[in-house]
Design an enzyme around this catalytic site. Structure first.
Site, PDB file in Angstrom:
ATOM      1  N   HIS A   1      20.389  59.305  57.153  1.00 24.74           N
ATOM      2  CA  HIS A   1      21.580  60.005  55.816  1.00 24.74           C
ATOM      3  C   HIS A   1      22.040  61.317  56.803  1.00 24.74           C
TER       4      HIS A   1
ATOM      5  N   SER B   1      25.199  58.141  60.204  1.00 21.63           N
ATOM      6  CA  SER B   1      23.843  57.654  59.060  1.00 21.63           C
ATOM      7  C   SER B   1      23.705  56.382  59.291  1.00 21.63           C
TER       8      SER B   1
ATOM      9  N   SER C   1      26.887  57.574  52.535  1.00 18.72           N
ATOM     10  CA  SER C   1      25.583  59.414  52.116  1.00 18.72           C
ATOM     11  C   SER C   1      26.057  60.426  52.532  1.00 18.72           C
TER      12      SER C   1
ATOM     13  N   ASP D   1      15.939  55.056  58.859  1.00 19.91           N
ATOM     14  CA  ASP D   1      15.705  55.426  57.725  1.00 19.91           C
ATOM     15  C   ASP D   1      16.189  53.731  57.580  1.00 19.91           C
TER      16      ASP D   1
ATOM     17  N   GLU E   1      11.841  55.716  58.190  1.00 20.92           N
ATOM     18  CA  GLU E   1      11.638  56.634  57.339  1.00 20.92           C
ATOM     19  C   GLU E   1      10.964  55.755  55.819  1.00 20.92           C
TER      20      GLU E   1
ATOM     21  N   ASN F   1       7.228  56.499  57.019  1.00 24.07           N
ATOM     22  CA  ASN F   1       7.006  56.331  55.172  1.00 24.07           C
ATOM     23  C   ASN F   1       5.644  56.404  54.346  1.00 24.07           C
TER      24      ASN F   1
ATOM     25  N   LYS G   1       5.059  62.009  53.101  1.00 26.74           N
ATOM     26  CA  LYS G   1       6.082  61.290  52.895  1.00 26.74           C
ATOM     27  C   LYS G   1       6.682  60.634  51.318  1.00 26.74           C
TER      28      LYS G   1
ATOM     29  N   ASP H   1       9.142  62.828  48.417  1.00 24.68           N
ATOM     30  CA  ASP H   1       9.946  62.500  48.349  1.00 24.68           C
ATOM     31  C   ASP H   1      11.104  61.286  47.762  1.00 24.68           C
ATOM     32  N   ASN H   2       9.710  60.361  47.822  1.00 22.94           N
ATOM     33  CA  ASN H   2       9.975  59.128  46.865  1.00 22.94           C
ATOM     34  C   ASN H   2       9.881  59.244  45.586  1.00 22.94           C
TER      35      ASN H   2
ATOM     36  N   CYS I   1      13.342  61.616  43.921  1.00 23.80           N
ATOM     37  CA  CYS I   1      14.058  61.160  43.265  1.00 23.80           C
ATOM     38  C   CYS I   1      14.020  61.773  41.441  1.00 23.80           C
TER      39      CYS I   1
ATOM     40  N   HIS J   1      17.193  51.341  48.426  1.00 24.92           N
ATOM     41  CA  HIS J   1      18.081  51.682  49.982  1.00 24.92           C
ATOM     42  C   HIS J   1      18.878  51.010  50.813  1.00 24.92           C
TER      43      HIS J   1
ATOM     44  N   HIS K   1      18.228  64.250  48.275  1.00 24.47           N
ATOM     45  CA  HIS K   1      16.758  65.150  47.560  1.00 24.47           C
ATOM     46  C   HIS K   1      17.340  66.611  47.983  1.00 24.47           C
TER      47      HIS K   1
ATOM     48  N   SER L   1       9.235  64.969  54.310  1.00 26.42           N
ATOM     49  CA  SER L   1      10.048  63.607  55.297  1.00 26.42           C
ATOM     50  C   SER L   1       9.621  64.242  56.145  1.00 26.42           C
TER      51      SER L   1
ATOM     52  N   GLN M   1       8.282  62.986  59.930  1.00 27.76           N
ATOM     53  CA  GLN M   1       9.335  62.363  61.301  1.00 27.76           C
ATOM     54  C   GLN M   1       9.036  62.941  62.667  1.00 27.76           C
TER      55      GLN M   1
HETATM   56  P1  NAD Z   1       7.365  50.670  46.056  1.00 25.73           P
HETATM   57  O1  NAD Z   1       7.235  49.819  46.549  1.00 25.73           O
HETATM   58  O2  NAD Z   1       6.732  51.817  45.841  1.00 25.73           O
HETATM   59  O3  NAD Z   1       7.859  50.341  45.084  1.00 25.73           O
HETATM   60  C1  NAD Z   1       9.199  49.744  44.392  1.00 25.73           C
HETATM   61  C2  NAD Z   1       8.326  48.795  42.887  1.00 25.73           C
HETATM   62  O4  NAD Z   1       9.332  47.017  42.592  1.00 25.73           O
HETATM   63  C3  NAD Z   1       6.515  47.565  43.593  1.00 25.73           C
HETATM   64  O5  NAD Z   1       5.781  48.622  42.335  1.00 25.73           O
HETATM   65  C4  NAD Z   1       7.505  45.905  42.660  1.00 25.73           C
HETATM   66  O6  NAD Z   1       6.229  45.973  42.551  1.00 25.73           O
HETATM   67  C5  NAD Z   1       8.525  46.423  42.192  1.00 25.73           C
HETATM   68  N1  NAD Z   1       9.276  45.536  42.170  1.00 25.73           N
HETATM   69  C6  NAD Z   1       9.652  44.818  42.748  1.00 25.73           C
HETATM   70  N2  NAD Z   1      10.691  43.417  42.759  1.00 25.73           N
HETATM   71  C7  NAD Z   1      10.343  43.666  41.102  1.00 25.73           C
HETATM   72  C8  NAD Z   1      11.219  43.035  40.653  1.00 25.73           C
HETATM   73  N3  NAD Z   1      12.227  42.028  41.108  1.00 25.73           N
HETATM   74  N4  NAD Z   1      11.725  43.766  38.919  1.00 25.73           N
HETATM   75  C9  NAD Z   1      11.110  44.084  39.131  1.00 25.73           C
HETATM   76  N5  NAD Z   1      10.072  45.712  39.736  1.00 25.73           N
HETATM   77  C10 NAD Z   1      10.144  44.659  40.839  1.00 25.73           C
HETATM   78  O7  NAD Z   1       8.883  50.717  47.115  1.00 25.73           O
HETATM   79  P2  NAD Z   1       9.490  52.657  47.120  1.00 25.73           P
HETATM   80  O8  NAD Z   1       8.930  53.603  47.254  1.00 25.73           O
HETATM   81  O9  NAD Z   1       9.406  53.040  45.230  1.00 25.73           O
HETATM   82  O10 NAD Z   1      11.064  52.565  47.495  1.00 25.73           O
HETATM   83  C11 NAD Z   1      12.042  51.439  46.514  1.00 25.73           C
HETATM   84  C12 NAD Z   1      13.080  51.280  47.244  1.00 25.73           C
HETATM   85  O11 NAD Z   1      14.011  52.823  47.483  1.00 25.73           O
HETATM   86  C13 NAD Z   1      13.209  51.211  48.511  1.00 25.73           C
HETATM   87  O12 NAD Z   1      14.493  50.411  48.606  1.00 25.73           O
HETATM   88  C14 NAD Z   1      12.797  52.269  49.206  1.00 25.73           C
HETATM   89  O13 NAD Z   1      13.859  52.340  50.912  1.00 25.73           O
HETATM   90  C15 NAD Z   1      14.122  53.186  48.410  1.00 25.73           C
HETATM   91  N6  NAD Z   1      14.178  54.609  48.611  1.00 25.73           N
HETATM   92  C16 NAD Z   1      15.420  55.569  48.607  1.00 25.73           C
HETATM   93  C17 NAD Z   1      15.016  57.186  48.490  1.00 25.73           C
HETATM   94  C18 NAD Z   1      16.280  57.578  47.792  1.00 25.73           C
HETATM   95  O14 NAD Z   1      16.722  58.430  48.585  1.00 25.73           O
HETATM   96  N7  NAD Z   1      17.659  56.924  47.576  1.00 25.73           N
HETATM   97  C19 NAD Z   1      14.502  57.318  48.256  1.00 25.73           C
HETATM   98  C20 NAD Z   1      12.612  56.583  48.651  1.00 25.73           C
HETATM   99  C21 NAD Z   1      13.244  55.325  49.006  1.00 25.73           C
HETATM  100  N1  3DD Z   2      17.334  61.058  51.693  1.00 24.33           N
HETATM  101  C1  3DD Z   2      17.080  61.056  49.960  1.00 24.33           C
HETATM  102  N2  3DD Z   2      17.676  62.282  50.112  1.00 24.33           N
HETATM  103  C2  3DD Z   2      17.854  62.845  51.619  1.00 24.33           C
HETATM  104  C3  3DD Z   2      18.563  63.963  51.941  1.00 24.33           C
HETATM  105  N3  3DD Z   2      18.485  65.317  51.132  1.00 24.33           N
HETATM  106  N4  3DD Z   2      18.530  63.715  53.894  1.00 24.33           N
HETATM  107  C4  3DD Z   2      18.822  62.409  53.939  1.00 24.33           C
HETATM  108  C5  3DD Z   2      17.433  61.489  53.641  1.00 24.33           C
HETATM  109  C6  3DD Z   2      17.331  61.582  52.097  1.00 24.33           C
HETATM  110  C7  3DD Z   2      16.614  59.495  51.713  1.00 24.33           C
HETATM  111  C8  3DD Z   2      14.931  59.274  52.122  1.00 24.33           C
HETATM  112  O1  3DD Z   2      14.391  59.913  50.641  1.00 24.33           O
HETATM  113  C9  3DD Z   2      14.908  58.457  53.099  1.00 24.33           C
HETATM  114  O2  3DD Z   2      13.363  58.663  53.072  1.00 24.33           O
HETATM  115  C10 3DD Z   2      14.306  57.080  52.038  1.00 24.33           C
HETATM  116  O3  3DD Z   2      15.117  56.336  51.841  1.00 24.33           O
HETATM  117  O4  3DD Z   2      12.872  56.835  51.973  1.00 24.33           O
END
Ligand code: NAD
Ligand code: 3DD
Length: 471
Positions: A55, A78, A83, A132, A193, A218, A223, A227-228, A232, A338, A394, A402, A406
């Site tokens: 991103h 990206s 994003s 990522d 990531e 990750n 991380k 981050d997660n 979030c 993701h 974030h 994070s 990296q």
């Molecule tokens: P994780 O594996 O820790 O958590 C996912 C959870 O979902 C698990 O507990 C699993 O049991 C549950 N799950 C799976 N399938 C399911 C279903 N059908 N119904 C209900 N629960 C279900 O993963 P995470 O680290 O929490 O990441 C989740 C997603 O978010 C991933 O795609 C990750 O890449 C993404 N992510 C996004 C950001 C962001 O900034 N948007 C940041 C970090 C991670």
């Molecule tokens: N992600 C969330 N916020 C972000 C930011 N401000 N810059 C770059 C990436 C950013 C996504 C991350 O959380 C990435 O580590 C993921 O998706 O796990």
């Protein structure tokens, strides 16, 4: 669009604004800046070509400039069509680093940007990759498969995006046959990531298809447990509020998945005084949700009453068309996982008689879908991650954790000849990253005595807890 020179950004005149926000970010990213200061003089990445698919935000700009300060020749795109922060991309382009990213790319533009970031002016590819979600890694692996077997590229695509990728690879195969074998052979390693990207790498490694070494960033504690969760916790409601300006207090919110991201999301919504329901498949995570005071039910149970749905499972088809057909009128649906496959957006768009109204455009995508029966739902960011699609993701401090990981991963890839496979960073790095962020929080560690260290069986200066599982 500014494309003169070896970059493509929306508006180069935004560079000054981007630079100002990068300077603010540097102050709020103590860990990353400390890593830059510590390793910069030695230039451990000197002479190395590093491609990033991550991103293109202000925080990523600080990562990019850290890699460049450590000596790398960097090219960037990206990893999501919504994003990019255009002022961040402009500041990087003005600095003379090749970046191909703008907010609101089409899928064709997105994958063309990925190809451009993977291709240096002499036609060569990267020595190292920061990925990522795994799209850069996927393009190389599919490119190699397509060079070995025409049928791989000529197969029926399973989605619109897959068709875009296959068409791109067919074009590349005509223009530069053998490209991808050369690119894959030159890659020393990739640092991944995010959770979903790591899943993809592990699946490839288990099938014996992984072509180069990978570091799982990750699962560094500093991380995913930062981050997660905390990232979030900050950025989910930011995205929802910017999209809908909705009061969350009193609303019934369903959080699908209670992993690291789900924990942060559920807490954020609880802090807003929403009535949170969690869905889970994993009994341990479900029990954790119960202990945090959340109702755990299947999504079907909430359909008549829930106001808001958030998917964060890393899985697919979590919110189905059938679910959306039965949702309360004016329910809000979004994803923070993701990829955009957690919500069945393609099936929703294909409903006979569905009416799609664009409420807001690419800056903060919001669409209203009105079903033939007259009820509507709001879909945020077209089902793509809402915190980066509708907000800025974030904040600096958590991304400092994070991206310190990296940078350390990229240094390891540069220094060591790693075996093909997926490995994590050493625990010492995790503790170093954590230490670098304590002062900013006014935290002072307690010093362990040798007697205490012996008692719990750890070195007096760490590493301490045996495994990230214990955090
Ligand atoms: P994780 O594996 O820790 O958590 C996912 C959870 O979902 C698990 O507990 C699993 O049991 C549950 N799950 C799976 N399938 C399911 C279903 N059908 N119904 C209900 N629960 C279900 O993963 P995470 O680290 O929490 O990441 C989740 C997603 O978010 C991933 O795609 C990750 O890449 C993404 N992510 C996004 C950001 C962001 O900034 N948007 C940041 C970090 C991670
Ligand atoms: N992600 C969330 N916020 C972000 C930011 N401000 N810059 C770059 C990436 C950013 C996504 C991350 O959380 C990435 O580590 C993921 O998706 O796990």
């Amino acid at each position: 669009m500014n494309t003169n020179g070896d970059y493509a950004v929306r508006d180069l005149t935004l560079a000054g604004f981007g630079r100002k926000e990068i300077e603010i970010a540097e102050y709020e990213m103590p860990g990353l800046m400390a890593v830059r200061k510590k390793y910069g003089p030695d230039k451990p990445l000197k002479g190395l070509k590093i491609m990033g698919s991550l991103h293109m935000t202000i925080q990523t700009a600080v990562l990019i400039e850290t890699l460049a300060d450590l000596g790398a020749d960097v090219r960037w795109c990206s990893c999501n069509i919504f994003s990019t922060q255009d002022h961040a991309a402009a500041a990087i382009a003005e600095r003379g680093i090749s970046v191909f990213a703008w907010k609101g790319e089409t899928l064709e533009e997105y994958w063309d940007c990925t190809l451009k970031a993977l291709t240096w002016p002499d036609g060569s590819g990267p020595d190292q990759i920061v990925d990522d979600g795994g799209d850069a890694t996927l393009l190389i692996h599919w490119g190699v498969k397509g060079e070995d077997d025409d049928a791989f590229l000529n197969r029926a695509a399973s989605s619109e995006e897959e068709a875009v990728i296959l068409n791109l690879l067919k074009r590349v195969k005509k223009e530069d046959p053998g490209k991808w074998h050369k690119v894959a052979a030159a890659v020393r390693g990739v640092s991944e990531e995010t959770t979903t990207g790591v899943h993809r790498l592990i699946q490839m490694a288990e099938k014996g298809e992984l072509l180069f070494p990978a570091i799982n960033v990750n699962d560094s504690v500093t991380k995913s447990k930062f981050d997660n969760i905390y990232g979030c916790r900050h950025s989910l409601t930011d995205g929802i509020k910017r999209a809908m300006d909705v009061l969350l207090a009193g609303k019934q919110a369903v959080v699908c998945g209670y992993g690291d991201v789900g924990k942060g999301c559920a807490e954020a919504l609880k802090n807003e005084r929403a009535r949170v329901i969690v869905t889970e498949i994993d009994p341990i995570c479900a029990l954790q949700a119960c202990m945090a005071g959340f109702q755990v039910s299947p999504v079907e149970a909430a359909l008549p009453t829930a106001d808001l749905y958030v998917t964060c499972t890393g899985n697919s088809h979590v919110i189905t068309l059938e679910h959306m057909e039965k949702m309360k009128d004016q329910a809000i649906v979004c994803n923070i996982g993701h990829f955009d496959n957690e919500i069945e957006v393609a099936r929703l768009k294909a409903v006979e008689g569905i009416k799609i109204t664009e409420i807001k455009g690419n800056i903060c995508p919001v669409h209203k879908f009105t079903f033939p029966d007259g009820h509507s739902i709001y879909l945020l960011a077209e089902g793509r991650l809402v915190n980066l699609g509708c907000a800025t993701g974030h904040p600096n401090f958590v991304m400092s954790c994070s991206f310190a990981n990296q940078t350390l991963a990229q240094i390891i890839i540069a220094k060591e000849k790693l075996p093909v496979g997926v490995k994590r960073l050493p625990k010492e790095f995790d503790e170093e990253v954590a230490r670098l962020h304590l002062e900013k929080c006014g935290a002072v560690l307690t010093k362990l005595t040798q007697e205490q260290a012996d008692y719990i069986g750890v070195p007096v200066d760490g590493p301490y807890k045996a495994d990230h599982y214990r955090y």
